[in-house]
Scaffold this motif. Sequence first.
Motif, PDB file in Angstrom:
ATOM      1  N   ILE A 105      40.660  79.785  68.263  1.00 46.58           N
ATOM      2  CA  ILE A 105      40.217  80.081  67.005  1.00 46.58           C
ATOM      3  C   ILE A 105      39.380  81.945  67.569  1.00 46.58           C
ATOM      4  O   ILE A 105      39.804  82.706  66.742  1.00 46.58           O
ATOM      5  N   GLU A 106      38.484  81.824  67.956  1.00 44.03           N
ATOM      6  CA  GLU A 106      37.701  83.018  68.446  1.00 44.03           C
ATOM      7  C   GLU A 106      38.261  84.196  68.766  1.00 44.03           C
ATOM      8  O   GLU A 106      38.171  85.384  68.837  1.00 44.03           O
ATOM      9  N   VAL A 107      39.019  84.057  70.157  1.00 38.94           N
ATOM     10  CA  VAL A 107      39.865  84.338  70.890  1.00 38.94           C
ATOM     11  C   VAL A 107      40.778  85.397  69.881  1.00 38.94           C
ATOM     12  O   VAL A 107      40.879  85.990  69.639  1.00 38.94           O
ATOM     13  N   ALA A 108      41.293  84.452  69.416  1.00 40.26           N
ATOM     14  CA  ALA A 108      42.720  84.698  68.073  1.00 40.26           C
ATOM     15  C   ALA A 108      42.121  86.247  67.686  1.00 40.26           C
ATOM     16  O   ALA A 108      42.779  87.190  67.166  1.00 40.26           O
ATOM     17  N   VAL A 177      49.636  82.136  68.766  1.00 42.07           N
ATOM     18  CA  VAL A 177      50.385  81.071  68.393  1.00 42.07           C
ATOM     19  C   VAL A 177      49.685  80.204  68.330  1.00 42.07           C
ATOM     20  O   VAL A 177      49.474  79.314  67.396  1.00 42.07           O
ATOM     21  N   ARG A 178      48.807  79.798  69.466  1.00 40.62           N
ATOM     22  CA  ARG A 178      48.095  78.417  69.224  1.00 40.62           C
ATOM     23  C   ARG A 178      47.369  78.472  67.896  1.00 40.62           C
ATOM     24  O   ARG A 178      46.715  76.951  67.899  1.00 40.62           O
ATOM     25  N   ALA A 179      46.295  78.861  67.713  1.00 41.56           N
ATOM     26  CA  ALA A 179      45.655  79.399  66.753  1.00 41.56           C
ATOM     27  C   ALA A 179      46.242  79.281  65.291  1.00 41.56           C
ATOM     28  O   ALA A 179      45.700  78.868  64.533  1.00 41.56           O
ATOM     29  N   TYR A 180      47.515  79.456  65.056  1.00 36.93           N
ATOM     30  CA  TYR A 180      48.727  79.451  64.165  1.00 36.93           C
ATOM     31  C   TYR A 180      48.767  78.216  63.997  1.00 36.93           C
ATOM     32  O   TYR A 180      48.455  77.922  62.927  1.00 36.93           O
ATOM     33  N   ALA A 181      49.129  77.214  64.698  1.00 37.11           N
ATOM     34  CA  ALA A 181      49.391  76.008  64.986  1.00 37.11           C
ATOM     35  C   ALA A 181      48.013  75.230  64.680  1.00 37.11           C
ATOM     36  O   ALA A 181      48.162  74.243  63.437  1.00 37.11           O
ATOM     37  N   GLY A 184      47.418  77.483  60.537  1.00 37.87           N
ATOM     38  CA  GLY A 184      47.868  78.075  59.430  1.00 37.87           C
ATOM     39  C   GLY A 184      48.172  79.201  58.884  1.00 37.87           C
ATOM     40  O   GLY A 184      49.003  79.711  58.244  1.00 37.87           O
ATOM     41  N   ASP A 185      46.711  80.239  59.570  1.00 36.89           N
ATOM     42  CA  ASP A 185      46.608  81.035  59.022  1.00 36.89           C
ATOM     43  C   ASP A 185      48.164  82.822  59.510  1.00 36.89           C
ATOM     44  O   ASP A 185      48.330  82.631  60.375  1.00 36.89           O
ATOM     45  N   TRP A 232      58.630  81.871  64.523  1.00 35.25           N
ATOM     46  CA  TRP A 232      59.887  82.131  63.986  1.00 35.25           C
ATOM     47  C   TRP A 232      60.110  81.596  61.972  1.00 35.25           C
ATOM     48  O   TRP A 232      60.174  82.143  61.815  1.00 35.25           O
ATOM     49  N   GLY A 233      58.887  81.108  61.906  1.00 34.64           N
ATOM     50  CA  GLY A 233      58.899  80.213  60.402  1.00 34.64           C
ATOM     51  C   GLY A 233      58.120  81.335  59.529  1.00 34.64           C
ATOM     52  O   GLY A 233      57.842  81.435  58.219  1.00 34.64           O
ATOM     53  N   SER A 234      57.749  82.415  60.122  1.00 31.66           N
ATOM     54  CA  SER A 234      56.427  82.986  59.480  1.00 31.66           C
ATOM     55  C   SER A 234      57.083  83.702  58.809  1.00 31.66           C
ATOM     56  O   SER A 234      58.142  84.783  59.105  1.00 31.66           O
ATOM     57  N   PRO A 235      56.602  84.677  57.498  1.00 31.41           N
ATOM     58  CA  PRO A 235      57.173  85.830  56.918  1.00 31.41           C
ATOM     59  C   PRO A 235      57.321  87.708  57.869  1.00 31.41           C
ATOM     60  O   PRO A 235      58.672  88.058  57.260  1.00 31.41           O
ATOM     61  N   ALA A 236      56.352  87.462  58.516  1.00 31.39           N
ATOM     62  CA  ALA A 236      56.320  88.308  59.204  1.00 31.39           C
ATOM     63  C   ALA A 236      57.505  88.552  60.523  1.00 31.39           C
ATOM     64  O   ALA A 236      57.389  89.274  61.286  1.00 31.39           O
ATOM     65  N   THR A 237      58.041  87.432  60.476  1.00 31.29           N
ATOM     66  CA  THR A 237      59.115  87.548  61.341  1.00 31.29           C
ATOM     67  C   THR A 237      60.003  88.198  60.806  1.00 31.29           C
ATOM     68  O   THR A 237      61.242  87.356  60.551  1.00 31.29           O
ATOM     69  N   SER A 238      60.335  89.294  60.485  1.00 31.88           N
ATOM     70  CA  SER A 238      61.487  90.782  59.321  1.00 31.88           C
ATOM     71  C   SER A 238      62.367  90.247  60.781  1.00 31.88           C
ATOM     72  O   SER A 238      62.545  90.181  61.567  1.00 31.88           O
ATOM     73  N   LEU A 239      63.673  90.045  59.780  1.00 28.49           N
ATOM     74  CA  LEU A 239      64.946  90.920  60.264  1.00 28.49           C
ATOM     75  C   LEU A 239      65.158  91.818  61.840  1.00 28.49           C
ATOM     76  O   LEU A 239      65.892  91.293  62.813  1.00 28.49           O
ATOM     77  N   PRO A 240      64.119  92.658  61.504  1.00 28.41           N
ATOM     78  CA  PRO A 240      63.789  94.320  62.248  1.00 28.41           C
ATOM     79  C   PRO A 240      63.233  93.672  63.516  1.00 28.41           C
ATOM     80  O   PRO A 240      63.668  93.979  64.143  1.00 28.41           O
TER      81      PRO A 240
END
Length: 683
Positions: A105-108, A177-181, A184-185, A232-240
Amino acid sequence: MISQFQSRVNSGVEVLRHLGASWASYRAAYGFRKRSGLLRRRFETIPWDAISLHELCAPGTPTSAKEYRDFRSASQAAFLFSAGELPAKDLVTKTAGKAGVRRAIEVADDIVAGRFLFYSRHVMELGQPVDWLLSPFTGGRHENQTHWCDYPTFAPMRGDIKDVWEPSRFACAFWLVRAYAMTGDEKYPAVFWELFESWCRQNPPNRGPNWKCGQETAIRVFGWCFALYGFWGSPATSLPRVAAMAKAIALSARRIEGNIEYAISQKNNHGISEAVGLLTVGLLFPEFRESLRWLRRGRELFEQEVLRQVYVDGSFVQHSMNYHRVMLHDCLWAARLCELAGEPLSDEVLTRIDRAGEFLFQMLDEESGEVPNYGSNDGALVLPLSSCDYRDYRATVQAARYFSTRKRVLADGPWNEALIWLFGAEALEGKPADKRPTSQRFDAGGYYTIRGEHGWCMMRCHTYHDRPAHVDPLHVDLWHRGVNILGDSGTFKYFAPESPGLDKYFKDIQAHNTIEIDRTGPLKLISRFLWVPWPTGRCHSHSVKCWQGEHDAYDREPWHVQHRREVRHLSEGEWLITDVVDGEGMRHVALRWHCVDVEYDLDVTIGRLTLPLDFGRADIEIEGPRELRFEVKHGVETPECIGGWTSDYYGEKTPRPTLIAAGTVKLPATLVTRIKIVESGGK
């Protein structure tokens, strides 16, 4: 002038003798293509928005932003984990441990704030928005208009080009990705996509430093793919953004393919990494027009290079522990993707990967998780899938042995997080095997070990069939209870204009635990990474208590000197190292021992160095001809003398006491080093 001309001729002869006429012919032809502009014309420099996904994909592939994302969702190629389905939070956090989670988390969070981790060691500010062309160590800035074919690799005002390559490898993707897992932030996928978009804006296709190296491009693709599936499942991963990522990955594969013959000609891990880059895109993006060719070409070259570069005993062509890890990360990534796709690698290649993993296990110091800091060490960490320190190799050893045996060879610890990402939760089932490194000989690579209960020694004795990285004949590494009492000095930097002489010092004989004759190394550095001539080493005997070997690097004009060494394990904590310098006449002889950096006491009258340790002390005593004089160098850097340095991390040098016994003596001469480790405190 005649002597300089003759020296160049001799160097050219050595290059032809060792690397071959076909290599020289290829490099000459490549140089012509580069100078004439023929190479440049193979790589278009059109803007990103002038390239459509439609022209990159095979006919029939839906390429509008929404249709393409739906297509990818419905036909995902098998990856390490399903798109958007990260490992369970509880499993990842429990395995990583509190310290591992805190570190991730510190690195992320640093990345979110525009601070990047360089070489797994240095946190450097790149700004917000991130300046991908900044060299933060010097303040120099690169430009993005020159075609990569013409971009200079070594420019003193900009500093080491690796400093701008490092963040562009997108190791940040693995940390985010590891911090996200773990949390969930949603800030982590959000910042990743902002970084990706800003990188593309500042690095137009085939222009500037970040397109110059195909290996850098391949490693960047690994990070992008990991993030695409992880977010892939994040709202930030938009179509464009999905469409833009696919486009960038396809153009990266074209860049790799267009110059991969040069990577193969380097005869090192560049060829493996770039082949894995092609294989990765071919497997994960079958919808691209060239994917089938990339897959076939990448797999063919990958298998070819693994069989050529990984010796039959599992050691590696580059004579480097860290490059061995780079190779294993490439291999694990490729082999796992092929396995998941139902297209496993050939048995012969899988056997080499198995042996490469076993080799690294046998080089592991059990208590610290480190390995000898041996050979070129450029700070590369291709797959940062745990929070373990850069010098800790347990994540790689555990993953490599698990891949080959489907068993955990090491005790459980935070290094197991890498198993989750590569193999899933099932890799943590059952108990680890009860296995320890033992005394070993790796004749093909020239590595030998003697193991005791709490201490061990590595000896280096090799006949080079591939170019030497460092000048270190008969180098010895000594460990006890996790402390590297006698160690290799590392690398520091490949390009250090601010510290003239240091880059060569770390590679030459003065930075290794061996003997130097007449104040000069036996090999000549004729280019930044090429030493000649290539020496021969011979192991005469090896057992669990004693090793004997010799080298002939000095057995030619003007020296005609042979160096023989015996390493004997007398008892737990007691070692005897005997060096015989065989020849005629008077020669200046210097024996160096690069010691752990602690307070020290030198008794010059008897040549004894005492090193206090947490568990006791180590006494190092040298006996030899009466002409020998004893001294310790500790962080000396002057125009006349460099000595007493170590570099555990790329770009960083720290002082270390280096015991030197030197003098002009009559040959043959014998020097005997006695090492006694006295424990206290109940150990």
